[in-house]
Each structure stands twice: as C-alpha cells, then as structure tokens.
Scaffold this active site. Structure first.
Site, PDB file in Angstrom:
ATOM      1  N   LYS A  34       0.838  -1.213   0.000  1.00 27.94           N
ATOM      2  CA  LYS A  34       0.000   0.000   0.000  1.00 27.94           C
ATOM      3  C   LYS A  34       0.865   1.251   0.000  1.00 27.94           C
ATOM      4  CE  LYS A  34      -1.894   1.686   4.007  1.00 27.94           C
ATOM      5  NZ  LYS A  34      -1.620   3.130   4.151  1.00 27.94           N
ATOM      6  N   ASN A  35       1.839   1.259   0.902  1.00 28.71           N
ATOM      7  CA  ASN A  35       2.603   2.496   1.090  1.00 28.71           C
ATOM      8  C   ASN A  35       3.621   2.769  -0.018  1.00 28.71           C
ATOM      9  OD1 ASN A  35       1.135   2.995   3.327  1.00 28.71           O
ATOM     10  ND2 ASN A  35       2.780   2.605   4.815  1.00 28.71           N
ATOM     11  N   CYS A  70      -5.877   7.971   9.431  1.00 32.59           N
ATOM     12  CA  CYS A  70      -5.990   7.321  10.731  1.00 32.59           C
ATOM     13  C   CYS A  70      -5.844   8.338  11.857  1.00 32.59           C
ATOM     14  CB  CYS A  70      -4.884   6.285  10.894  1.00 32.59           C
ATOM     15  SG  CYS A  70      -5.200   4.755  10.022  1.00 32.59           S
ATOM     16  N   ARG A 126      -0.371  14.342  13.567  1.00 30.10           N
ATOM     17  CA  ARG A 126       0.178  14.134  12.229  1.00 30.10           C
ATOM     18  C   ARG A 126       0.132  15.385  11.345  1.00 30.10           C
ATOM     19  NH1 ARG A 126      -1.691   8.302  10.089  1.00 30.10           N
ATOM     20  NH2 ARG A 126       0.330   8.295   9.111  1.00 30.10           N
ATOM     21  N   ASP A 164       4.042   0.511  12.158  1.00 32.46           N
ATOM     22  CA  ASP A 164       2.895  -0.155  11.530  1.00 32.46           C
ATOM     23  C   ASP A 164       2.782  -1.632  11.922  1.00 32.46           C
ATOM     24  OD1 ASP A 164       2.148   2.181  10.339  1.00 32.46           O
ATOM     25  OD2 ASP A 164       2.777   1.646   8.316  1.00 32.46           O
ATOM     26  N   ARG A 195      -8.927  -0.530   4.288  1.00 29.18           N
ATOM     27  CA  ARG A 195      -8.068   0.520   3.722  1.00 29.18           C
ATOM     28  C   ARG A 195      -6.710  -0.049   3.333  1.00 29.18           C
ATOM     29  NH1 ARG A 195      -6.795   5.073   7.461  1.00 29.18           N
ATOM     30  NH2 ARG A 195      -5.366   5.324   5.735  1.00 29.18           N
TER      31      ARG A 195
END
Ligand code: UD1
Length: 424
Positions: free
Chosen positions: A22-23, A117, A122, A311, A403
């Site tokens: 994903k990232n 999230c 952030r 993560d 997600r």
C-alpha cells in the site's frame, strides 16, 4: 458497516500470497502525475486507499485503466484540475502526496489538509517547509494548502532540505518535487523505508536522476521532463509482518509467497527471539510456530526503518498479550497509537499504558467479545487477538482494515482460520 466474526483457537496452515505494498503504491500512483505519457504499475493491491487515490487522480483528469492481476495504467497527459478536494482527502492522509508532483509539473496545487488514521495530530508542516525551500509559495487557508511557484520562477528549484524528523511521505513528496526541479536537491535525514527505494526506482525508470535512496541522504538532479514507465510494486512488508504475527500467535506452518524477509529484519529478529521459526525461502518466507502460549513475549520500541516499524506495533502486541512473560512496548513515532489497547483489554488482555509506553502482562486467556477497530493496524491486531480468543469475536468498523489489507479474511480462511465477513 461490515463486521468480521472470528471463532478463535484454530492453527493456521498453508500458503498466503502477499500483495503489493500500500505504502509504495500510493506515492507511485501520484508519481504518474509527473509525466505526460502513460505509466503502467503492476502488482497494485486491491485496497480502499488505492481506490480513493485513483478517484482523486481521475478527478484531476488522469485517465485510469485497469488490466489483469493488479495492472493499472495511468495517463496524466490531460490533467486539468489541480485540486485535491476535502471529500476525497479526508479519509486518507497520503493524499498529500499529490502536492509535490503537481507543483513540479504544473507549478500550482490546491490540496485539502489531510485526514486518515486518528493516530496523533500528524501535521504536514515539514512537507510545507521543504517545498517552500524549493521555491513554492504556500498559504494554508480554509482547510486547504494553496501552493504555487514564487514570483519569478518557472519551475521549482533544487534545495538542501533537512527535516526536523524522519518523514516517509515528506521524503516522497520532496523526491517527486525534485525530479523536475531546476538543479540539485539534497534530502538530509531522509526516510530509508523500502517504499522510498521502490518509488526511487520507479522515478529512475521514468528518467529521473536519483542517488542515495535507501540511505539518509538522497541526491536528486532535476531533469526537464519524465517519460512513462513500467514498474512492479514491491511486496507489502506490513501485510507480511501481520501474517507472521498471526501465525506466531495461533501456531501453525504457513508460507508467505513473495514476502521480502530483507524488509522485515527487525520484526523477524523479535519473532525468532520469541520462539517463532521464520525461514527465508527463494520467493517468500515460511513461518512455523508452536502457538503463543509457548512463546516468550518480546519488548521493543518502534523506530524509523530499519528499526521496528510502528505499523507492526499493534499486531506484535496482540501476540505478546498471550505469550509468556511481561513485555514493554514503546511507541516513538506517533503520540496516540495505543487505541487498540482498550479493545484488547475487552478480550481479556492485561496492559497498562503510560504515555508512549505500554506494559503487557503476558499469558492472558482471551475470551471472544465485540470489539471496535479504531485504525488500520489496530484492526489487524484485533483480528490476531480474535484468532487466539476462546469463542466468538466480532470486529466492528472493518472499513479501517479494508483501507490497507486486500481481503484479509479470505486469505486467513485459506489457511484454516474461522473468520467470516458479515455484510451490514
Ligand atoms: C507513513 C506511512 C504510515 C507509517 C508512517 C511511519 C504512508 C502512506 N504511510 O506515514 O503507514 O505509519 O509513515 O512509518 O507511507 N510529522 C510531522 N510533520 C510532518 C510530517 C510528519 O510532525 O510534516 C510527524 C508525524 O506526526 C509523525 C512522524 O513525523 O509523528 C512520522 O510521520 P511520517 O513518517 O510523515 O508518517 P506518514 O508519512 O504520514
């Protein structure tokens, strides 16, 4: 809203295919904005965040076509709308990744301040500071970042950027801005995550001049234009790490196809110390575990790559809850990333939290209950806890999980887990 219903107590055996990361995918989709030619990405995972990013890009005028097996072709030749609206950005912080490429190729962008999230405040101050150093004029008004080139500039200019902390998407935004800037950019304190290296390799395939990716100093020499490319997204180390912990906790013997052990060294080291066998195979990893009750809980602190990934914190903690002994988990990256603790406690976990430190008294006998997913990786930790709980666990708000995991319940069912999705 969908729920996952899990009946715990079954070991996992078989094989699971690990998807593209994903990232890595999210910045790489945005990198397509940098060229007026088609960019082909393969191994793109079928995730909600990826669909959101594609909608955002299509809304800008990027033409998106889907091929077989996670192949996506993006053509950003006719981009007409340089705005990322709140409606699309609010669910996904990574939308900020359009800012660098839009500024680099079009000299203008309007991007809503991001959501995503709820794991701490952030901010995006570093992104803004770095792009300003490259000659962007940026104002934040009405919830939007309004960016354009400073007066007198026709393109961004190279700069030396030293961020206050290591930021993954910040580094990616600067890389994508710098590839089309005038002159040389040096990124100090750059993130070293495998997803950064994967993005750099894609940009190089598009004609960019980049050195030092994978280290803390990245040098980029801007070029006038980039071309299309064909790029395969790297395997998702966090998905792989999640299944490593799941098998560690439940016990069993599973092969994770395409998993990259070299991207998971810190996690694998802790698993080995805990008593989980992790073997590196030609195209993946094999994990064998006697089950959490026979494991020894491990203390760790999250740090930037190559350290233990934030993560993976929640998933490893779920295993520690049932393993023997007391462990300490220190979260150093995000200030509010223990929301899964309350939910794990509902299943019977013994955890106390003081600031950024959680102390886990292992050996808990978990019993199934209703729990609520609060963010993406927290959801995964609740699934792991459900797999080792007595009786039935219902995980609510599964959209958080969707997600970032491609059909996690289907993959788990394939290796023997009792897990069902109940459609609301
Ligand atoms: C990325 C990952 C996310 C992972 C995180 C840390 C993506 C799409 N997401 O998120 O899964 O958890 O790295 O490995 O790749 N910060 C600031 N100001 C900024 C930027 C960051 O204060 O301008 C702070 C953040 O609040 C956080 C820390 O820096 O405390 C690291 O954040 P960062 O690396 O930027 O995380 P993301 O790139 O958003």
């Amino acid at each position: 809203m969908d729920q996952l219903i899990i009946t715990g107590g079954h070991p996992l055996n078989g094989s699971i295919e690990i998807a593209g990361a994903k990232n890595a995918t999210l910045p790489e989709l945005c990198a397509a904005l940098l060229a007026a030619e088609p960019v082909t990405l393969t191994n793109v995972p079928a995730l909600q965040d990826v669909r959101t990013m594609l909608r955002l890009l299509e809304n800008m005028g990027v033409n998106v076509t889907h091929g077989d097996d996670g192949c996506v072709v993006l053509n950003a030749q006719a981009v007409a709308n340089l705005e990322a609206p709140y409606e699309l950005v609010k669910t996904m912080r990574a939308s900020i990744l359009v800012l660098g490429p839009l500024l680099a190729r079009f000299g203008r962008a309007r991007v809503s301040l991001p959501g995503g999230c709820a794991i701490g405040s952030r901010p995006v101050d570093q992104h803004i500071k770095g792009l300003q150093a490259m000659g962007a004029h940026i104002e934040v008004a009405h919830g939007y970042i309004e960016a354009r080139l400073s007066d007198g500039l026709t393109r961004l200019k190279g700069a030396r950027i030293t961020t206050d902390m290591v930021t993954v998407t910040g580094t990616e935004n600067f890389m994508m801005a710098a590839v089309l800037a005038d002159g040389e950019t040096v990124l100090e304190n750059a993130a070293q995550e495998p997803e950064i290296t994967d993005l750099a390799e894609m940009l190089i395939a598009m004609g960019a001049e980049i050195e030092g990716h994978g280290t803390s100093r990245i040098r980029i020499h801007g070029v006038p234009a980039l071309t299309g490319c064909l790029h395969q997204v790297v395997a998702d180390r966090i998905e792989a790490g999640t299944f490593l912990c799941a098998v560690g906790a439940t016990g069993g013997d599973v092969v994770l196809r395409h998993a990259r052990g070299d991207h998971l060294d810190a996690v694998i080291e802790k698993l080995l110390e805990a008593g989980v066998e992790v073997m590196r195979e030609t195209d993946g990893l094999r994990v064998k575990s006697p089950g959490a009750k026979a494991l020894v809980a491990q203390s760790f602190r999250t740090t930037e790559y190559p350290g233990f990934p934030t993560d993976m914190q929640a998933q490893f903690m779920a295993m520690n809850v049932v393993a023997k002994g007391t462990s300490t988990v220190v979260e150093t990256i995000f200030e509010n990333r223990f929301m899964h603790v309350q939910e794990l406690q509902r299943l019977g976990a013994h955890i106390t939290v003081d600031g950024k430190t959680a102390v886990i008294q292992g050996g808990a006998a978990l019993s199934g209950a209703h729990v609520m997913a609060t963010d993406l990786r927290a959801s995964a930790s609740l699934v792991i806890a459900g797999l080792v709980s007595d009786g039935e666990t219902a995980v609510e708000r599964v959209y958080h999980l969707d997600r970032g995991y491609d059909r996690m319940e289907v993959k788990l069912r394939g290796v023997g887990a009792r897990i069902e999705r109940v459609r609301a």
